[in-house]
Design a protein around this motif. Structure first.
Motif, PDB file in Angstrom:
ATOM      1  N   TRP A 241      19.889   7.632   8.917  1.00 40.94           N
ATOM      2  CA  TRP A 241      20.866   7.748   7.836  1.00 40.94           C
ATOM      3  C   TRP A 241      20.527   6.924   6.606  1.00 40.94           C
ATOM      4  CZ3 TRP A 241      24.326  11.502   8.055  1.00 40.94           C
ATOM      5  CH2 TRP A 241      24.698  12.021   9.312  1.00 40.94           C
ATOM      6  N   GLY A 242      19.609   5.987   6.685  1.00 41.20           N
ATOM      7  CA  GLY A 242      19.304   5.128   5.549  1.00 41.20           C
ATOM      8  C   GLY A 242      18.796   5.908   4.350  1.00 41.20           C
ATOM      9  N   THR A 243      17.840   6.808   4.578  1.00 43.02           N
ATOM     10  CA  THR A 243      17.275   7.602   3.488  1.00 43.02           C
ATOM     11  C   THR A 243      18.337   8.475   2.838  1.00 43.02           C
ATOM     12  OG1 THR A 243      15.098   7.606   4.545  1.00 43.02           O
ATOM     13  CG2 THR A 243      15.522   9.303   2.887  1.00 43.02           C
ATOM     14  N   LEU A 244      19.160   9.118   3.666  1.00 46.10           N
ATOM     15  CA  LEU A 244      20.210   9.988   3.139  1.00 46.10           C
ATOM     16  C   LEU A 244      21.206   9.191   2.290  1.00 46.10           C
ATOM     17  CD1 LEU A 244      21.443  12.827   3.088  1.00 46.10           C
ATOM     18  CD2 LEU A 244      22.762  12.205   5.120  1.00 46.10           C
ATOM     19  N   HIS A 245      21.534   7.980   2.716  1.00 49.57           N
ATOM     20  CA  HIS A 245      22.458   7.142   1.948  1.00 49.57           C
ATOM     21  C   HIS A 245      21.898   6.849   0.560  1.00 49.57           C
ATOM     22  CE1 HIS A 245      24.904   3.823   0.623  1.00 49.57           C
ATOM     23  NE2 HIS A 245      23.926   2.953   0.760  1.00 49.57           N
ATOM     24  N   LEU A 246      20.633   6.492   0.490  1.00 49.00           N
ATOM     25  CA  LEU A 246      20.030   6.178  -0.795  1.00 49.00           C
ATOM     26  C   LEU A 246      19.998   7.394  -1.717  1.00 49.00           C
ATOM     27  CD1 LEU A 246      17.026   3.987   0.401  1.00 49.00           C
ATOM     28  CD2 LEU A 246      19.115   3.185  -0.701  1.00 49.00           C
ATOM     29  N   GLU A 247      19.658   8.548  -1.152  1.00 50.68           N
ATOM     30  CA  GLU A 247      19.528   9.756  -1.970  1.00 50.68           C
ATOM     31  C   GLU A 247      20.886  10.359  -2.323  1.00 50.68           C
ATOM     32  OE1 GLU A 247      17.046  13.985  -1.802  1.00 50.68           O
ATOM     33  OE2 GLU A 247      16.548  12.335  -0.449  1.00 50.68           O
ATOM     34  N   GLN A 248      21.790  10.397  -1.364  1.00 51.83           N
ATOM     35  CA  GLN A 248      23.072  11.073  -1.558  1.00 51.83           C
ATOM     36  C   GLN A 248      24.087  10.200  -2.291  1.00 51.83           C
ATOM     37  OE1 GLN A 248      25.161  13.156   1.873  1.00 51.83           O
ATOM     38  NE2 GLN A 248      26.472  11.346   1.671  1.00 51.83           N
ATOM     39  N   GLY A 361      27.410   9.512  11.985  1.00 50.61           N
ATOM     40  CA  GLY A 361      27.775  10.837  11.495  1.00 50.61           C
ATOM     41  C   GLY A 361      29.268  11.103  11.570  1.00 50.61           C
ATOM     42  N   PHE A 362      29.875  10.780  12.711  1.00 50.69           N
ATOM     43  CA  PHE A 362      31.321  10.981  12.858  1.00 50.69           C
ATOM     44  C   PHE A 362      32.104  10.125  11.866  1.00 50.69           C
ATOM     45  CE2 PHE A 362      30.307  12.519  17.257  1.00 50.69           C
ATOM     46  CZ  PHE A 362      30.864  13.779  17.094  1.00 50.69           C
ATOM     47  N   MET A 363      31.708   8.850  11.751  1.00 51.37           N
ATOM     48  CA  MET A 363      32.424   7.960  10.840  1.00 51.37           C
ATOM     49  C   MET A 363      32.236   8.382   9.387  1.00 51.37           C
ATOM     50  SD  MET A 363      32.114   4.130  12.483  1.00 51.37           S
ATOM     51  CE  MET A 363      30.398   4.224  12.972  1.00 51.37           C
ATOM     52  N   ALA A 364      31.054   8.938   9.061  1.00 47.50           N
ATOM     53  CA  ALA A 364      30.821   9.424   7.700  1.00 47.50           C
ATOM     54  C   ALA A 364      31.743  10.583   7.374  1.00 47.50           C
ATOM     55  CB  ALA A 364      29.361   9.827   7.535  1.00 47.50           C
ATOM     56  N   ASP A 365      31.998  11.452   8.355  1.00 42.00           N
ATOM     57  CA  ASP A 365      32.933  12.559   8.149  1.00 42.00           C
ATOM     58  C   ASP A 365      34.368  12.057   7.982  1.00 42.00           C
ATOM     59  OD1 ASP A 365      31.025  14.517   8.195  1.00 42.00           O
ATOM     60  OD2 ASP A 365      31.239  14.956  10.341  1.00 42.00           O
ATOM     61  N   TRP A 366      34.728  11.039   8.748  1.00 37.68           N
ATOM     62  CA  TRP A 366      36.093  10.507   8.684  1.00 37.68           C
ATOM     63  C   TRP A 366      36.324   9.679   7.427  1.00 37.68           C
ATOM     64  CZ3 TRP A 366      35.536   8.499  14.353  1.00 37.68           C
ATOM     65  CH2 TRP A 366      35.676   9.568  15.239  1.00 37.68           C
ATOM     66  N   PHE A 367      35.336   8.875   7.038  1.00 40.35           N
ATOM     67  CA  PHE A 367      35.492   7.968   5.898  1.00 40.35           C
ATOM     68  C   PHE A 367      34.463   8.328   4.826  1.00 40.35           C
ATOM     69  CE2 PHE A 367      36.590   5.657   9.848  1.00 40.35           C
ATOM     70  CZ  PHE A 367      37.947   5.475   9.620  1.00 40.35           C
ATOM     71  N   SER A 368      33.324   7.663   4.858  1.00 43.37           N
ATOM     72  CA  SER A 368      32.194   7.951   3.972  1.00 43.37           C
ATOM     73  C   SER A 368      30.962   7.347   4.620  1.00 43.37           C
ATOM     74  CB  SER A 368      32.407   7.363   2.581  1.00 43.37           C
ATOM     75  OG  SER A 368      32.376   5.945   2.635  1.00 43.37           O
ATOM     76  N   LEU A 369      29.776   7.768   4.169  1.00 42.87           N
ATOM     77  CA  LEU A 369      28.549   7.235   4.760  1.00 42.87           C
ATOM     78  C   LEU A 369      28.389   5.735   4.497  1.00 42.87           C
ATOM     79  CD1 LEU A 369      25.994   7.612   6.357  1.00 42.87           C
ATOM     80  CD2 LEU A 369      24.870   8.528   4.307  1.00 42.87           C
ATOM     81  N   PRO A 370      28.653   5.234   3.281  1.00 38.34           N
ATOM     82  CA  PRO A 370      28.547   3.782   3.089  1.00 38.34           C
ATOM     83  C   PRO A 370      29.455   2.984   4.017  1.00 38.34           C
ATOM     84  CG  PRO A 370      28.581   4.872   0.965  1.00 38.34           C
ATOM     85  CD  PRO A 370      28.876   5.927   1.995  1.00 38.34           C
ATOM     86  N   ILE A 371      30.693   3.454   4.185  1.00 41.58           N
ATOM     87  CA  ILE A 371      31.608   2.756   5.093  1.00 41.58           C
ATOM     88  C   ILE A 371      31.098   2.848   6.528  1.00 41.58           C
ATOM     89  CG2 ILE A 371      33.937   2.734   6.057  1.00 41.58           C
ATOM     90  CD1 ILE A 371      33.752   1.661   3.216  1.00 41.58           C
TER      91      ILE A 371
END
Length: 396
Positions: A241-248, A361-371
């Motif tokens: 998820w690190g790469t996706l966080h930086l790009e997204q 992934g689940f927490m990103a759907d519920w909140f956000s990827l940074p959180i």
């Protein structure tokens, strides 16, 4: 039993080679997953199910391997698993369906899980005999092997098919196993002699022979397994998820975003190369507490920082912080309960690595990827707290 310092040095070199080979082969397989996905026609979901074969094979085999090490010795089991790992990495590109891919990945995962328990058990024995906290140096070799394997795989991906590439890994793996395995099989697992005053050397274990499997020992092994889980959770999460966080989330260029995990992995490798010195100066407890605290702060910066460069710095700090916690946890579990302790800690750790990506992934759907990524910081802090709570068990 090798009694001479030169024999112990050769034994250490042989074990280090197997750690590096494991990282090299596994990384070589990982970089060819996209090509094999295309070859098998798998969707993202069916590929995910097939990849669970690696996890399932590893987790099931890890506990079984502990028993094999007790019966036959960790050195022969390491060599056999090295052969199986080298052979099985050539199988995935020969498949043309997700079911076939999942089946061969069960074999690959079993070899991967088996060799991890076996050579960690052998390393625990050597650490006890040398009476120096050198466990991080073995894991640094694994990290270096992984970086070389991934880099080489990226270079040849455009010119070699997955079949030829992974077959080349098989040839390299068998040759390395033949050379390093011959050196490893020359010696039985070293048996440490009791030390008259273990407290006199910082970071040295309180006792060198594994304790009997009484309830307190089993609880301590599980506790060290939890520390391994907290560390490996962060590794798995950042890898996926690190790469996706930086790009997204931070609008980083794809090339810069791809450097995110590289910063983390490089920092972890450097941290492990310095691990023995840190352990000798600080001891296990302070190293775990400081590392967990550093990783927690680094990951808070990495996940919540508003700029790409601050996030990359946070990832690097996280890598340095997490670097030595897993090796310490595995070494302590092995010192307490032998190969069975290594198996338990490794299984917990591998479970954490598997738990990280889907949990994020689940927490990103519920909140956000940074959180969601702040959960890495939370578990690193938990590892620091547990490490402080087990300070008596680490005898420093």
């Amino acid at each position: 039993m090798p009694g001479h310092s030169k024999d112990l040095t050769r034994l250490r070199i042989a074990l280090t080679t197997f750690f590096a080979l494991d990282g090299f082969i596994f990384a070589g397989w990982v970089v060819r997953i996209p090509a094999i996905k295309e070859q098998t026609g798998a969707s993202a979901s069916t590929l995910g199910l097939a990849l669970l074969g690696v996890s399932a094979g590893a987790v099931v085999t890890m506990m079984f391997t502990g028993r094999l090490c007790r019966r036959y010795g960790s050195h022969p089991v390491t060599v056999v698993c090295g052969i199986l790992l080298s052979l099985s990495v050539a199988l995935p590109p020969l498949t043309h369906s997700t079911w076939a891919l999942g089946s061969v990945l069960l074999v690959f995962g079993a070899a991967y899980g088996g060799i991890n328990v076996a050579f960690n058990s052998a390393a625990v024995d050597l650490v006890a005999v040398l009476r120096r906290p050198i466990m991080p140096s073995f894991h640094a070799a694994f990290s270096l092997g992984g970086m070389i394997g991934a880099g080489l795989g990226g270079l040849v991906a455009g010119s070699l098919s997955p079949t030829r590439h992974l077959l080349g890994l098989t040839v390299i793996g068998l040759l390395v196993t033949a050379v390093a395995g011959r050196a490893l099989l020359r010696y039985d697992s070293p048996v440490p002699q009791p030390a008259p005053s273990p407290q006199s050397v910082p970071g040295q274990p309180e006792e060198h022979a594994p304790r009997r499997a009484d309830p307190r020992t089993r609880r301590l092994v599980v506790v060290f397994g939890l520390i391994a889980l907290c560390t490996a959770y962060g590794e798995g999460a950042l890898a996926d998820w690190g790469t996706l966080h930086l790009e997204q989330d931070l609008d980083a260029h794809p090339g810069i975003a791809a450097a995110g995990y590289s910063c983390f992995a490089l920092a972890m490798t450097i941290g492990r190369l310095c691990g023995t010195t840190l352990l000798e100066r600080l001891g296990r407890t302070r190293t775990v507490v400081a590392g967990g605290t550093m990783a927690a702060v680094g990951m808070l910066v990495g996940s919540l920082a508003p700029s790409v460069w601050a996030a990359l710095l946070g990832f690097a700090v996280t890598g340095i912080g997490l670097a030595n916690i897993f090796p310490i946890a595995v070494e302590r579990a092995g010192a307490l309960a032998g190969p069975s302790g290594v198996a338990v800690a490794s299984t917990f750790g591998y479970g954490g690595m598997l738990l990280g990506p889907p949990a994020i992934g689940f927490m990103a759907d519920w909140f956000s990827l940074p959180i969601a990524l702040t959960s890495v910081a939370a578990l690193a802090a938990v590892a620091a707290v547990i490490g402080y709570g087990t300070r008596r068990a680490t005898a420093d």
